[in-house]
Design a protein around this motif. Structure first.
Motif, PDB file in Angstrom:
ATOM      1  N   ASN A 109      55.863  26.203  28.210  1.00 31.84           N
ATOM      2  CA  ASN A 109      55.795  26.816  29.546  1.00 31.84           C
ATOM      3  C   ASN A 109      54.470  27.565  29.747  1.00 31.84           C
ATOM      4  O   ASN A 109      53.842  28.041  28.801  1.00 31.84           O
ATOM      5  CB  ASN A 109      57.004  27.711  29.796  1.00 31.84           C
ATOM      6  N   VAL A 110      54.057  27.626  31.001  1.00 33.79           N
ATOM      7  CA  VAL A 110      52.788  28.268  31.358  1.00 33.79           C
ATOM      8  C   VAL A 110      53.011  29.183  32.556  1.00 33.79           C
ATOM      9  O   VAL A 110      53.996  29.031  33.277  1.00 33.79           O
ATOM     10  CB  VAL A 110      51.715  27.210  31.746  1.00 33.79           C
ATOM     11  N   SER A 111      52.078  30.116  32.740  1.00 33.56           N
ATOM     12  CA  SER A 111      52.217  31.035  33.864  1.00 33.56           C
ATOM     13  C   SER A 111      50.831  31.418  34.370  1.00 33.56           C
ATOM     14  O   SER A 111      49.815  30.877  33.909  1.00 33.56           O
ATOM     15  CB  SER A 111      53.001  32.272  33.412  1.00 33.56           C
ATOM     16  N   ALA A 112      50.809  32.353  35.308  1.00 36.41           N
ATOM     17  CA  ALA A 112      49.525  32.833  35.819  1.00 36.41           C
ATOM     18  C   ALA A 112      48.786  33.577  34.702  1.00 36.41           C
ATOM     19  O   ALA A 112      47.588  33.412  34.499  1.00 36.41           O
ATOM     20  CB  ALA A 112      49.755  33.748  37.011  1.00 36.41           C
ATOM     21  N   GLU A 130      41.646  27.370  34.226  1.00 34.23           N
ATOM     22  CA  GLU A 130      41.195  26.889  35.537  1.00 34.23           C
ATOM     23  C   GLU A 130      41.520  25.396  35.674  1.00 34.23           C
ATOM     24  O   GLU A 130      42.057  24.950  36.693  1.00 34.23           O
ATOM     25  CB  GLU A 130      39.679  27.151  35.663  1.00 34.23           C
ATOM     26  N   ARG A 131      41.263  24.639  34.604  1.00 36.14           N
ATOM     27  CA  ARG A 131      41.550  23.206  34.639  1.00 36.14           C
ATOM     28  C   ARG A 131      43.060  22.972  34.775  1.00 36.14           C
ATOM     29  O   ARG A 131      43.520  22.094  35.508  1.00 36.14           O
ATOM     30  CB  ARG A 131      41.022  22.563  33.348  1.00 36.14           C
ATOM     31  N   GLY A 132      43.822  23.793  34.059  1.00 35.36           N
ATOM     32  CA  GLY A 132      45.282  23.693  34.118  1.00 35.36           C
ATOM     33  C   GLY A 132      45.796  23.953  35.530  1.00 35.36           C
ATOM     34  O   GLY A 132      46.740  23.305  35.996  1.00 35.36           O
ATOM     35  N   ILE A 133      45.175  24.899  36.202  1.00 32.53           N
ATOM     36  CA  ILE A 133      45.604  25.206  37.576  1.00 32.53           C
ATOM     37  C   ILE A 133      45.346  24.003  38.482  1.00 32.53           C
ATOM     38  O   ILE A 133      46.216  23.576  39.247  1.00 32.53           O
ATOM     39  CB  ILE A 133      44.873  26.474  38.103  1.00 32.53           C
ATOM     40  N   GLN A 134      44.152  23.440  38.366  1.00 30.03           N
ATOM     41  CA  GLN A 134      43.819  22.281  39.212  1.00 30.03           C
ATOM     42  C   GLN A 134      44.779  21.132  38.918  1.00 30.03           C
ATOM     43  O   GLN A 134      45.255  20.455  39.822  1.00 30.03           O
ATOM     44  CB  GLN A 134      42.363  21.823  38.955  1.00 30.03           C
ATOM     45  N   ARG A 194      52.711  41.897  39.084  1.00 30.95           N
ATOM     46  CA  ARG A 194      53.611  42.026  37.936  1.00 30.95           C
ATOM     47  C   ARG A 194      53.316  40.954  36.880  1.00 30.95           C
ATOM     48  O   ARG A 194      53.373  41.220  35.681  1.00 30.95           O
ATOM     49  CB  ARG A 194      55.051  41.879  38.459  1.00 30.95           C
ATOM     50  N   THR A 195      52.982  39.760  37.340  1.00 30.92           N
ATOM     51  CA  THR A 195      52.814  38.638  36.408  1.00 30.92           C
ATOM     52  C   THR A 195      51.435  38.001  36.490  1.00 30.92           C
ATOM     53  O   THR A 195      51.119  37.124  35.678  1.00 30.92           O
ATOM     54  CB  THR A 195      53.877  37.553  36.724  1.00 30.92           C
ATOM     55  N   ASN A 196      50.639  38.390  37.481  1.00 29.55           N
ATOM     56  CA  ASN A 196      49.298  37.807  37.599  1.00 29.55           C
ATOM     57  C   ASN A 196      48.262  38.869  37.247  1.00 29.55           C
ATOM     58  O   ASN A 196      47.985  39.769  38.033  1.00 29.55           O
ATOM     59  CB  ASN A 196      49.083  37.279  39.029  1.00 29.55           C
ATOM     60  N   ARG A 197      47.720  38.774  36.051  1.00 26.26           N
ATOM     61  CA  ARG A 197      46.716  39.755  35.584  1.00 26.26           C
ATOM     62  C   ARG A 197      45.341  39.098  35.498  1.00 26.26           C
ATOM     63  O   ARG A 197      44.462  39.552  34.779  1.00 26.26           O
ATOM     64  CB  ARG A 197      47.109  40.285  34.187  1.00 26.26           C
ATOM     65  N   ARG A 198      45.179  37.981  36.187  1.00 25.15           N
ATOM     66  CA  ARG A 198      43.926  37.221  36.074  1.00 25.15           C
ATOM     67  C   ARG A 198      42.759  37.995  36.694  1.00 25.15           C
ATOM     68  O   ARG A 198      42.942  38.800  37.610  1.00 25.15           O
ATOM     69  CB  ARG A 198      44.061  35.867  36.791  1.00 25.15           C
ATOM     70  N   THR A 199      41.583  37.654  36.199  1.00 26.35           N
ATOM     71  CA  THR A 199      40.400  38.304  36.765  1.00 26.35           C
ATOM     72  C   THR A 199      39.493  37.261  37.421  1.00 26.35           C
ATOM     73  O   THR A 199      38.416  37.584  37.919  1.00 26.35           O
ATOM     74  CB  THR A 199      39.604  39.038  35.662  1.00 26.35           C
ATOM     75  N   ASP A 200      39.948  35.974  37.440  1.00 28.95           N
ATOM     76  CA  ASP A 200      39.126  34.936  38.088  1.00 28.95           C
ATOM     77  C   ASP A 200      39.510  34.824  39.568  1.00 28.95           C
ATOM     78  O   ASP A 200      40.185  35.717  40.105  1.00 28.95           O
ATOM     79  CB  ASP A 200      39.271  33.597  37.340  1.00 28.95           C
ATOM     80  N   LYS A 201      39.174  33.727  40.208  1.00 29.14           N
ATOM     81  CA  LYS A 201      39.426  33.608  41.649  1.00 29.14           C
ATOM     82  C   LYS A 201      40.909  33.440  41.993  1.00 29.14           C
ATOM     83  O   LYS A 201      41.288  33.429  43.167  1.00 29.14           O
ATOM     84  CB  LYS A 201      38.613  32.453  42.225  1.00 29.14           C
ATOM     85  N   TRP A 202      41.780  33.268  40.971  1.00 24.36           N
ATOM     86  CA  TRP A 202      43.224  33.121  41.215  1.00 24.36           C
ATOM     87  C   TRP A 202      43.966  34.448  40.996  1.00 24.36           C
ATOM     88  O   TRP A 202      45.192  34.479  41.034  1.00 24.36           O
ATOM     89  CB  TRP A 202      43.810  32.045  40.292  1.00 24.36           C
ATOM     90  N   GLY A 203      43.240  35.504  40.722  1.00 21.65           N
ATOM     91  CA  GLY A 203      43.893  36.791  40.456  1.00 21.65           C
ATOM     92  C   GLY A 203      43.127  37.932  41.101  1.00 21.65           C
ATOM     93  O   GLY A 203      42.152  37.713  41.824  1.00 21.65           O
ATOM     94  N   GLU A 232      44.576  38.270  48.359  1.00 28.36           N
ATOM     95  CA  GLU A 232      43.974  37.047  48.896  1.00 28.36           C
ATOM     96  C   GLU A 232      43.776  36.002  47.782  1.00 28.36           C
ATOM     97  O   GLU A 232      44.042  34.818  47.965  1.00 28.36           O
ATOM     98  CB  GLU A 232      42.627  37.428  49.504  1.00 28.36           C
ATOM     99  N   ASN A 233      43.332  36.457  46.631  1.00 25.15           N
ATOM    100  CA  ASN A 233      43.149  35.545  45.500  1.00 25.15           C
ATOM    101  C   ASN A 233      44.478  35.066  44.935  1.00 25.15           C
ATOM    102  O   ASN A 233      44.631  33.901  44.578  1.00 25.15           O
ATOM    103  CB  ASN A 233      42.362  36.232  44.373  1.00 25.15           C
ATOM    104  N   ARG A 234      45.436  35.975  44.874  1.00 28.62           N
ATOM    105  CA  ARG A 234      46.707  35.625  44.217  1.00 28.62           C
ATOM    106  C   ARG A 234      47.504  34.610  45.032  1.00 28.62           C
ATOM    107  O   ARG A 234      48.308  33.863  44.470  1.00 28.62           O
ATOM    108  CB  ARG A 234      47.542  36.893  43.956  1.00 28.62           C
ATOM    109  N   ILE A 235      47.284  34.566  46.358  1.00 30.76           N
ATOM    110  CA  ILE A 235      48.060  33.593  47.159  1.00 30.76           C
ATOM    111  C   ILE A 235      47.317  32.264  47.332  1.00 30.76           C
ATOM    112  O   ILE A 235      47.818  31.363  48.002  1.00 30.76           O
ATOM    113  CB  ILE A 235      48.488  34.177  48.526  1.00 30.76           C
TER     114      ILE A 235
END
Ligand code: FAD
Ligand code: NAP
Ligand code: SF4
Length: 674
Positions: free
Chosen positions: A116-119, A136-140, A178-187, A191-194
């Motif tokens: 399993n994977v998450s943000a 990033e590749r996994g997200i795409q 709560r679950t998204n601690r990313r520091t890239d463009k997806w976190g 605006e980034n998280r959605i």
């Protein structure tokens, strides 16, 4: 014919297609997805619901790739070969002018498997598996897989897809801090998280074209700390509309939330206020959901403008004909879902095929078939509890001539006690349904009639459904005046004092504790009371509806001790998806739960027991015995002597691990082949 539910039956124009009514059959994982002949069984299951009149169906969640599995090898849609199998389902549904969407569910960190994977790598509190942050590749790749799954759904003949964006699954995990601690463009920023859900929808829309339904299940009320604020939810809804969502469905509560959202103690339609808040914020239709189980409730919600459509899920397990019965103005004939979760969610969480406590045919449509009989038999059923009632109406529906004898003045058996427990008022509905079915199928009901075995000779066969007798444990002093049975308590035969000890912490021990710890109106009957009790802010000023909100519970009118002999958690045998609610609720009322006890004696001082080799006394006014039950089968031998075609069903047959699910299931299966 004038219909009593005009808003329910108002068609909904989606621009490129029209839904014939405002009822959605919500997504449910039934386990059929993974069994042998699953596609045939699902086709039959969905076909019956489509035939029963529902406008739009959403399938159970299907993963877009293996990392999105809910559990190892659960269903996914990644190839044309599998998509072709789904055509069995879409063809079956389309025969009845109903529409069907495939739900795409990526479980993220809720996946019960090591892939399993998450943000981010924030482990779920309700899973034993750790999770890994997607690259990033996994997200795409995951976005591509959502798109591929949608295209395959279209290829399979589905009218659309529902993107599962709520309940704490992957998309939800991206949306909140709560679950998204990313520091890239997806976190980071909202605006980034959605971006993740918006990108999924935008890409799907561009691939499937305009005339394909995209429902987005939007978590409007997360009910967990660190969830979305109301303002954020509205922003996402508006953005989803812009990228091409057709309908927004409401999601309430993450699976890890500690607030009941669909169990039986939740008031009917308790969360429609959330969807109502969203009305007017977007122009696309909104669906409301959770604990809508009658056409009356559905009509009220729609007529008051709380939503454009209603979603009912479990009520379609309980009665596939729900919509048609409402259309024919016969709501009293609906077999109502009592929200017990016992045969649906509890099965799904244990990896078993789902069914329904009040309708064992659900998800077993190809296995239990009720054929009309060629030669009618004269059947006597003794005992009008759930087993006797289910047997009588099933046999009568098939064309047998059935007499039902009941010693008391009413039908329902133990359900007449269950319905009195605060939060279990839905049990009234099952008795109402059975009563109407006895009339419809012309069962000869003889109340206040004690069965005498010599009458057995007048029938071709006799089903003894005489239930159980409460167990009286062998404890010194068990006949002391302080000792009473749960039956006496629930039937109001004793006035229970200010302090009480309950011997036995099974389903009935918990129910009696609930009964004795309440006064006044039950929160299951009053949404505001319920929200106050569970600490939900209906003004939605608190983030996710709960952050910083305290619950407030009325004190119990008496001191209660709940005891069991077993070591381990008290109430560990309660329902998988509901046990925690009962424990939580009683703890809130200061009910003291004691495990690992050995009962010594009962006397004027109270209940003496030992625990860890230490003697203890609980000084109480009353001791209530809730120590299980024994079969009431004493009539069998005498009856068989008169009529060899006599047999036991329900609790009379087997009291060990008996519950209404088992009693009704056995009765229906037995009456299906008689
Ligand atoms: P019963 O319901 O006991 O019915 C037997 C019937 O036979 C009675 O009406 C009795 O009067 C009649 N009878 C007996 N002898 C004769 C005779 N000689 N002649 C004529 N009639 C006779 N189960 C669940 O699955 N979920 C729950 O949430 C749940 N909650 C419960 C809460 C409470 C408080 C109680 C007491 C029970 C609860 N149960 C629950 C258990 C469930 O009600 C029983 O498992 C179920 O009722 C068993 O059905 P039955 O028909 O075999 O027996
Ligand atoms: P139960 O769940 O089997 O519980 C019986 C309790 O009595 C246990 O706590 C047991 O625990 C204790 N016990 C058994 N023998 C005893 C003895 N000789 N002396 C002292 N204690 C003894 O049965 P129930 O509570 O009577 O419920 C009957 C059925 O109705 C059950 O199948 C239950 O599932 C169903 N029901 C379900 C619900 C629900 O919400 N799903 C609610 C109510 C009832 P120890 O042995 O550890 O002491
Ligand atoms: Fe409803 Fe209970 Fe049936 Fe599930 S098992 S559908 S909750 S009645």
């Amino acid at each position: 014919m004038n219909n009593n539910f005009p808003n329910v039956f108002k068609p909904l124009d989606l621009g490129f297609t029209t839904l014939k009514n405002r009822v959605l059959m919500g997504s449910m994982h039934t386990g059929l997805e993974e069994v042998k002949n699953g596609y045939q069984r699902m086709a039959s299951y969905f076909e019956q619901r489509a035939k029963g009149g529902v406008g739009l169906i959403v399938t159970g969640g299907i993963a877009p790739n293996f990392r999105g599995w809910v559990a190892p090898f659960s269903s996914k849609l990644t190839t044309k070969r599998v998509a072709k199998k789904h055509r069995l389902i879409t063809k079956a549904v389309h025969k009845y002018d109903a529409k069907i969407c495939l739900q795409i569910l990526h479980s993220g960190r809720y996946g019960h498997h090591p892939f399993n994977v998450s943000a981010s790598d924030v482990k779920s509190p309700i899973s034993k598996f750790k999770t890994k942050a997607l690259t990033e590749r996994g997200i795409q790749k995951t976005i591509n897989d959502f798109v591929r799954c949608s295209k395959l759904a279209k290829y399979a003949g589905y009218d659309g897809v529902e993107i599962m964006g709520s309940e704490g699954y992957l998309i939800n995990q991206f949306i909140v801090k709560r679950t998204n601690r990313r520091t890239d463009k997806w976190g980071g920023s909202y605006e980034n998280r959605i971006k993740f859900p918006l990108e999924i929808v935008r890409r799907i829309r561009s691939e499937v074209g305009r005339e394909f339904i995209i429902i987005f299940r939007l978590s409007m009320l997360d009910l967990v700390e660190g969830g979305s604020s109301w303002e954020e939810v509205v922003i996402l809804a508006k953005e989803l509309e812009k990228v091409g969502v057709t309908i927004i469905n409401t999601g309430i509560g993450w699976h890890e939330a500690r607030i009941p959202t669909i169990a039986t103690m939740v008031p009917r339609g308790a969360f429609s206020w959330v969807t109502k808040k969203m009305m007017g914020e977007v122009k696309i239709p909104l669906i409301t959901t959770n604990r809508i189980n009658t056409p009356e409730k559905a009509e009220k919600i729609l007529s008051e403008g709380d939503a454009d459509m209603v979603s009912l899920a479990r009520p379609f397990l309980a009665d596939p004909e729900f919509v048609n019965k409402a259309k024919e103005n016969k709501p009293e004939e609906i077999n109502t879902c009592i929200a017990c979760n016992q045969a649906c969610l509890d099965h799904a969480f244990k990896g078993k095929v789902a069914s329904c406590l009040v309708n064992p045919l659900a998800c077993h449509e190809t296995e239990i078939i009720l054929k009309n009989v060629i030669k009618s038999k004269k059947i006597l059923v003794v005992g009008a509890g759930p087993a006797g009632l289910a047997y009588a109406i099933t046999a009568a529906k098939r064309g047998h001539e059935v007499t039902l004898m009941e010693q008391s003045d009413s039908i329902g058996g133990q359900f007449n006690m269950a319905k009195l427990i605060p939060g279990k008022e839905e049990f009234y509905e099952t008795i109402r349904y059975f009563k109407n079915m006895l009339i419809k199928y012309k069962v000869n009901l003889r109340l206040n009639t004690n069965f005498e075995p010599n009458e057995a000779g007048n029938y071709d066969l006799v089903a003894l459904a005489t239930g159980i007798v409460p167990r009286k444990p062998k404890i010194n002093g068990i006949d002391h005046p302080k000792v009473v049975s749960y039956v006496d308590v629930l039937k109001g035969k004793v006035d229970i004092g200010k302090s009480v000890a309950l011997i036995g912490a099974g389903g009935i021990g918990f129910d009696v504790a609930e009964f004795l710890s309440h006064k006044g109106i039950s929160s299951s009957q009053e949404t505001n009371l319920f929200m106050r009790e569970w600490g939900v802010d209906t003004s939605f000023k608190a983030r996710a509806g709960v952050e910083g909100v305290n619950s407030s519970v009325d004190k119990s009118p008496r001191k209660i001790f709940l005891l069991q002999r077993r070591a381990g958690k008290v109430g560990s045998n309660l329902g998988k998806t509901t046990g925690w609610i009962h424990r939580f609720s009683l703890r809130n009322k200061d009910v003291k739960m004691i495990n690992g006890v050995s009962y010594q004696r009962i006397d004027d001082q109270g209940l003496h027991y030992s625990k860890n080799n230490k003697e203890k006394i609980i000084d109480v006014d009353h001791i209530v015995i809730c120590a299980g039950q024994l079969s009431n089968n004493y009539l069998l031998d005498a009856t068989i002597k008169v009529n060899s075609n006599s047999f036991l069903i329900g609790g009379a047959f087997e009291s060990s691990e008996l519950d209404a699910k088992k009693a009704i299931d056995q009765a229906v299966r037995s009456a299906a082949v008689v």
